[in-house]
Design a protein around this motif. Structure first.
Motif, PDB file in Angstrom:
ATOM      1  N   GLN A 163       0.821  -1.204   0.000  1.00  0.00           N
ATOM      2  CA  GLN A 163       0.000   0.000   0.000  1.00  0.00           C
ATOM      3  C   GLN A 163       0.855   1.253   0.000  1.00  0.00           C
ATOM      4  O   GLN A 163       0.534   2.250  -0.668  1.00  0.00           O
ATOM      5  N   GLN A 192       2.109   1.833  -3.479  1.00  0.00           N
ATOM      6  CA  GLN A 192       1.043   2.371  -4.317  1.00  0.00           C
ATOM      7  C   GLN A 192       0.763   3.828  -3.983  1.00  0.00           C
ATOM      8  O   GLN A 192       0.553   4.653  -4.877  1.00  0.00           O
ATOM      9  N   ASP A 193       0.765   4.139  -2.688  1.00  0.00           N
ATOM     10  CA  ASP A 193       0.545   5.524  -2.270  1.00  0.00           C
ATOM     11  C   ASP A 193       1.663   6.428  -2.777  1.00  0.00           C
ATOM     12  O   ASP A 193       1.412   7.575  -3.179  1.00  0.00           O
ATOM     13  N   GLU A 194       2.893   5.914  -2.739  1.00  0.00           N
ATOM     14  CA  GLU A 194       4.044   6.698  -3.192  1.00  0.00           C
ATOM     15  C   GLU A 194       3.950   6.952  -4.696  1.00  0.00           C
ATOM     16  O   GLU A 194       4.235   8.062  -5.167  1.00  0.00           O
ATOM     17  N   ILE A 195       3.527   5.918  -5.470  1.00  0.00           N
ATOM     18  CA  ILE A 195       3.356   6.088  -6.914  1.00  0.00           C
ATOM     19  C   ILE A 195       2.271   7.125  -7.187  1.00  0.00           C
ATOM     20  O   ILE A 195       2.431   8.016  -8.030  1.00  0.00           O
ATOM     21  N   ALA A 196       1.155   7.004  -6.456  1.00  0.00           N
ATOM     22  CA  ALA A 196       0.060   7.956  -6.641  1.00  0.00           C
ATOM     23  C   ALA A 196       0.499   9.369  -6.277  1.00  0.00           C
ATOM     24  O   ALA A 196       0.129  10.346  -6.946  1.00  0.00           O
ATOM     25  N   ARG A 197       1.286   9.485  -5.212  1.00  0.00           N
ATOM     26  CA  ARG A 197       1.764  10.807  -4.792  1.00  0.00           C
ATOM     27  C   ARG A 197       2.660  11.432  -5.859  1.00  0.00           C
ATOM     28  O   ARG A 197       2.529  12.618  -6.193  1.00  0.00           O
ATOM     29  N   GLN A 230       2.686  10.692  -9.067  1.00  0.00           N
ATOM     30  CA  GLN A 230       1.878  11.015 -10.236  1.00  0.00           C
ATOM     31  C   GLN A 230       1.103  12.307 -10.014  1.00  0.00           C
ATOM     32  O   GLN A 230       1.007  13.152 -10.912  1.00  0.00           O
ATOM     33  N   LYS A 231       0.561  12.457  -8.815  1.00  0.00           N
ATOM     34  CA  LYS A 231      -0.174  13.677  -8.491  1.00  0.00           C
ATOM     35  C   LYS A 231       0.757  14.886  -8.511  1.00  0.00           C
ATOM     36  O   LYS A 231       0.402  15.955  -9.042  1.00  0.00           O
TER      37      LYS A 231
END
Length: 899
Positions: free
Chosen positions: A806, A809-814, A816-817
């Motif tokens: 998780q 995934q959070d780091e990838i989403a961060r 990307q954002k």
């Protein structure tokens, strides 16, 4: 030898002769017997003359560095083994510069004069004079520390000397029988007689590390102050209970002591009474509110808010309650005046104000004991659940105050019969004047706080007035409190009442451990007045000179560098903390800091603890992987290489250093560094050794696991690692699953190799999905290495793997954002730049600020017709050039769009 010591120190260290004599000569019993006051002066004069007449001889300088350590060793030996009565050597009066003593020192004017006097005089040095004793006897109560700090400190020093102590020039307290207490101002600590080697503990009674010597061989009695159960346990509680759990485990599991660990639960006191009473009244009010007239209810809530505001106005601006009360008013005031407000929501917002309002009017009507018991039973159960989550071993004996009221009553009766307590208006108070007359002190742990009425008031509780006329002296404290209407009570010889806060621990500890404790522990905030008052009660009960041999206190916990407080919005319960980190990670954080020093709880600090856990965990998994490859029989034993011999030596050094650190006041921060260092040594060995000695790696991993298990970090019986479950089941499961995981890993390696040759990207993606999504759900960690090298697989905790997944995934989403936000910001800046470029530079200055322009649009005269100066034109030309660039960019953009 001592004279030459002084000579060298005078020449090379530039110390005064008096200080050197205090440091070396005065430590020797032999010299103290030989020297009279006159000979002391003669020796001082002789030494000064010797130093003045002796030139600095250059050849002696190189030897000085080797000479000094010998002096230090010699001085330490004298300090440990020899004692000196300084009374016959130096006897300076505190009042050497004061001509007359005041007739009545208790007036404000005289106290100010005395405080000013002691602010300029060195009253700590020397012995007590007749003037000191006479002035001391004239005080009816201790001076207030906050108003008269210097006078208060003098008062404490004289109080200590009345028990037969004199103070040396170094600030150490030395008694006439030769015993010495190193900490300034504290009464004598009596070292137990039985001797044991090894462990030393920081002792609050001496403010130094003392050899730990139990009263009964290897058997240890330990009493720990438990919680007052009226609310959720917070990180301040965790600081104490994890800390003492670690120390308890080290003493029993490493040093082999047999510990009887007793902890109390305070289930009756002022905070509990108020919380239970107001909760009951508010719940009753809420349940009856629906059947009452709406306007009446609204009027009462508004009245409670007005009372709340009035109370806040009486508090000091820096009172911590003010911020919290302001927060309540900020939420309530905007809606309390509205006629159509929802009453249920309003009551919730104004609950703090309504609690006070209801208690003032109806609190005396609450008489059912079960109302108070229901609150304490709920929060005690929550407290034990929190300790279980933190992996804290339960106490051997748990004592609740309400179960020990008869014993407490008997305990108080004996203190009265011994002359150290008195009954007054249904309550019983400790007689501080009687105790001070017989013993000469009112605090062993923190004598400098005697007379601190604010601290005493906090210890007495919400419903007790520290300045009550019932007491003979303001520093007297309640052993038994007369119960008022609305308070629970028990029958006693003095009427209906309840125990005071301090008495409970003294009485219950005596009931379980008799009148002697090896260790008493608690948070640092309990030192004064709670623990100091406990000592007075216990020693007043048994007429003993020392109730506890070792007082230990866990250091304060701060949140992001600040004191934890609801008003600062940084109040963190244990349950809140466990939502962010595991109990193991919290324990690792505590282990990385001194148990009696300050400890900060923050995201960055916990991140370090998480990394430490991961560092050890990856090593354990790596060793387990190599262990699965270990053959059987004689082939598994090989001749040690030089690298292996080096790692064996490093492990031995680590084991030796770990033992010394644990014996030195439970120095767990050093131990954690040593464990990480030996793991690093193992990694270094692995990088240099193509065919590692698996048995040696196992030995390192087993030792690291053993020490972490001693600390309570490892809660399973596995010999290596933190374990994936609990007990033997997890160990056998790992061993059963490993062959299947190995087969899958090898098959996947072959598939990936073939996919790379065929350039089949979709197959490689599927292999990655097995690694990242499928195996973590099964509690398997798979780590790919360079092509041609087998992947490393490890059995791990499923929850840990899923959290890591998780987090990725959070780091990838961060990222990307963050990337999208930067792109949007660039696009916005480009649009703004184009928008700004629409204006031609020839038109940008054609504004009322100027009255004339040239052919290019540059101003020549300002609005009043004055010609522009060169400096003004230089600035405008720069702006013109920038706008010209922007305009050309804009025109190019338009042209590109047309094309």
């Amino acid at each position: 030898t001592l004279l030459y010591t002084i000579k060298f120190e005078l020449l090379y260290m530039k110390c005064s002769a008096e200080r050197l004599l205090s440091k070396y000569l005065l430590l020797s019993t032999q010299l103290s017997q030989q020297l009279s006051s006159n000979s002391f002066s003669q020796q001082l004069t002789k030494t000064q003359k010797l130093a003045a007449e002796t030139p600095i001889i250059q050849p002696f300088r190189p030897n000085l560095q080797t000479f000094r350590p010998n002096l230090q060793t010699f001085g330490n030996t004298l300090t440990r083994n020899l004692h000196l009565n300084l009374h016959s050597i130096a006897s300076r009066s505190y009042f050497s510069t004061m001509v007359e003593l005041p007739e009545d020192p208790n007036t404000g004017e005289q106290m100010q004069l005395l405080n000013a006097h002691f602010a300029k005089s060195s009253y700590v040095e020397g012995s007590r004079s007749q003037k000191d004793s006479l002035l001391f006897s004239k005080f009816t109560q201790p001076p207030c520390p906050s108003s008269y700090p210097h006078l208060s400190r003098w008062y404490c020093h004289v109080a200590n000397t009345l028990s037969g102590h004199v103070t040396s020039s170094g600030g150490n307290v030395t008694s006439l029988d030769g015993r010495q207490s190193v900490s300034k101002g504290q009464p004598t600590w009596y070292k137990p007689d039985w001797n044991t080697a090894g462990l030393s503990i920081y002792n609050s009674l001496t403010r130094r590390k003392d050899p730990f010597i139990p009263s009964d061989g290897m058997n240890v009695t330990w009493y720990n102050c438990g919680p007052t159960v009226y609310d959720a346990s917070h990180m301040g509680h965790a600081r104490s209970y994890i800390t003492f759990d670690i120390l308890r485990r080290i003493m029993s599991n490493y040093f082999g002591f047999n510990i009887l660990y007793v902890m109390n639960i305070t289930d009756i006191d002022d905070k509990i009474i108020y919380r239970a009473r107001t909760k009951f009244l508010l719940d009753r009010y809420r349940s009856e509110m629906g059947s009452r007239n709406r306007d009446e209810v609204l009027t009462e809530i508004r009245e409670s808010v007005d009372d709340f505001k009035s109370k806040m106005s009486t508090l000091a601006v820096d009172d911590p309650k003010v911020k919290m009360m302001q927060k309540v008013l900020t939420e309530v005031e905007p809606v309390v005046g509205k006629s159509d407000v929802d009453l249920e929501e309003l009551l919730t917002s104004a609950s703090m104000a309504m609690e006070t309002w209801l208690d003032k009017r109806f609190g005396a009507e609450v008489t059912d004991h079960s109302i108070f018991a229901a609150l304490t039973q709920h929060w005690e159960a929550e407290f034990h659940n929190d300790l279980k989550e933190l992996n804290v071993i339960p106490a051997d004996v748990l004592t609740r105050v309400t179960d020990y009221v008869p014993e407490i009553v008997a305990y108080v009766e004996k203190i009265i019969s011994n002359g150290y307590a008195y009954a007054s208006n249904g309550s019983v108070y400790f007689d501080s004047a009687a105790w001070r007359r017989d013993r000469g002190y009112l605090a062993k742990l923190k004598p400098e706080s005697v007379g601190d009425l604010d601290a005493l008031a906090e210890g007495e509780g919400k419903f007790t007035d520290v300045t009550s006329k019932e007491k003979k002296n303001q520093v007297d404290f309640a052993l038994w409190k007369s119960s008022k209407p609305g308070e629970p009570y028990w029958e006693s010889p003095w009427g209906r009442g309840r125990p005071g806060w301090h008495i409970e621990c003294s009485a219950m500890a005596d009931s379980i451990c008799d009148s002697k404790l090896d260790i008493h522990s608690g948070g640092e905030d309990l030192v004064f007045p709670h623990h100091d008052n406990e000592i007075l009660q216990a020693e007043g009960y048994s007429n003993s000179k020392q109730w506890v041999n070792y007082f230990i206190h866990a250091g304060h916990l701060s949140i992001e560098g600040c004191k934890m407080s609801k008003s600062l919005k940084n109040f963190i319960t244990i349950k809140d903390a466990l939502k962010k980190n595991t109990g193991r990670q919290l324990r690792i954080h505590f282990l990385s800091h001194s148990w009696h020093g300050g400890l900060d709880y923050s995201e960055s600090a916990m991140s370090e603890a998480v990394n430490t856990e991961k560092y050890f965990n990856e090593f354990f998994h790596l060793v387990k992987y190599h262990k699965s490859t270990l053959g059987e029989g004689i082939s598994s034993f090989t001749k040690p290489s030089p690298n292996e011999l080096n790692l064996y030596a490093q492990l031995a050094d680590c084991q030796r250093a770990v033992h010394n650190a644990l014996a030195d006041n439970f120095d767990t921060p050093t131990v954690m560094k040593l464990l990480k260092s030996v793991v690093s040594d193992a990694y270094t060995y692995l990088s240099a050794q193509k065919q590692p000695n698996v048995r040696l790696l196992i030995q390192v991993a087993v030792y690291v696991t053993k020490i972490l298990s001693v600390f309570g970090v490892v809660s399973t019986s596995e010999s290596i690692g933190f374990g994936a479950g609990s007990g033997e089941a997890s160990q056998s499961t790992d061993e059963a699953v490993l062959p299947f995981v190995r087969a899958l890993s090898e098959f996947r390696d072959d598939v990936r190799s073939a996919a790379r040759e065929l350039k089949a990207g979709n197959i490689l993606e599927q292999c990655d999905s097995v690694r990242d999504n499928v195996l973590p759900e099964l509690g398997v960690r798979l780590e790919d290495r360079e092509p041609g090298t087998p992947a490393v697989f490890k059995i791990d905790d499923k929850e840990t793997l899923l959290r890591e997944k998780q987090h990725r995934q959070d780091e990838i989403a961060r990222k990307q954002k963050e990337k999208a936000e930067k792109a949007a910001a660039r696009e916005k800046a480009a649009r703004e730049k184009l928008e700004k470029g629409k204006l031609s530079p020839k038109e940008m200055f054609r504004t009322p600020a100027y009255s004339a322009w040239d052919d290019e649009g540059m101003p020549t005269h300002d609005a009043k017709g004055a010609e522009m100066t060169q400096s003004q034109l230089k600035k405008l030309r720069k702006q013109y050039a920038n706008q010209d660039k922007l305009h050309k960019t804009y025109l190019q953009h338009i042209s590109d769009l047309e094309i």
